[in-house]
Write an enzyme that holds these catalytic residues in place. Structure first.
Site: not given
Ligand code: AMP
Length: 143
Positions: A107, A109
Site C-alpha cells: 500500500h 500512504h
C-alpha cells in the site's frame, strides 16, 4: 526476484477489504486499485492506495500493478491536497515488518502536510468514523 517476506497471506486486513469482508471508507476504485481512508490516520486526510493484485512489498508487485497504484495515488493526492488545503503532502510506502510495515498487502500512504504540524504516531490511534467520513466526503468532491 528478491523476496523480503514469506508467501502472501490472504487473511490480511486489506485482502479482506478487497473481498468485501471488511468495511472501508472508499475514496476511489478502478479495476486495478482501491483508495480508502486510513482508520488510524497520522494526519487529517491520511489515506491509502492498494493494488487489487496480491503482493506484500514493492519488490513482489508486478510493474503494471505498481504503475496503476501510482496513477491512482496521483489522482487521490491531488484531491487530498485540494480538500485539505494542504501546501504539501507525503507519499510513504513501507516494505516488510523490518521497515515497520504492519499490513502485509502492498500500500501507498498519502499524507497531507502542513508546516509545523507533526505527524501522529504510525497505526496507533483510531479516528472517529464520523470524522473520517466527513473528511472522505471532502476528498471525494475533488475526485
Ligand atoms: P503500514 O504499517 O505501512 O503497513 O500501514 C498500514 C496502515 O493501515 C496504517 O496506517 C494503519 O493505520 C492502516 N490500517 C490498518 N487497518 C486498517 C483498516 N481496517 N482500514 C484502513 N486502514 C487501516
Amino acid at each position: 526476484m528478491i523476496k523480503l517476506d514469506d508467501a502472501y497471506d490472504d487473511g490480511n486486513i486489506f485482502a479482506k477489504i478487497l473481498r468485501g469482508e471488511m468495511p472501508n471508507i472508499t475514496l476511489y476504485e478502478d479495476d486495478k486499485t482501491l483508495a480508502f481512508m486510513d482508520i488510524m490516520p497520522q494526519a487529517v486526510g491520511h489515506c491509502l492506495v492498494i493494488p487489487k493484485q496480491p503482493a506484500v512489498t514493492f519488490l513482489d508487485l508486478p510493474d503494471d500493478a505498481s504503475a496503476a497504484v501510482m496513477v491512482t495515488a496521483k489522482k487521490v493526492a491531488a484531491a487530498v491536497v485540494k480538500a485539505l488545503d494542504a501546501p504539501g503532502f507525503m507519499l510513504a510506502q513501507l516494505n516488510s515488518s523490518a521497515a515497520g510495515q504492519t499490513v502485509p498487502h502492498y500500500h501507498m500512504h498519502i499524507l497531507p502536510r502542513h508546516e509545523g504540524l507533526e505527524l501522529k504516531f504510525h497505526a496507533r490511534e483510531p479516528e472517529d468514523m464520523a470524522v473520517l467520513n466527513e473528511t472522505a466526503e471532502k476528498i471525494r468532491a475533488y475526485l
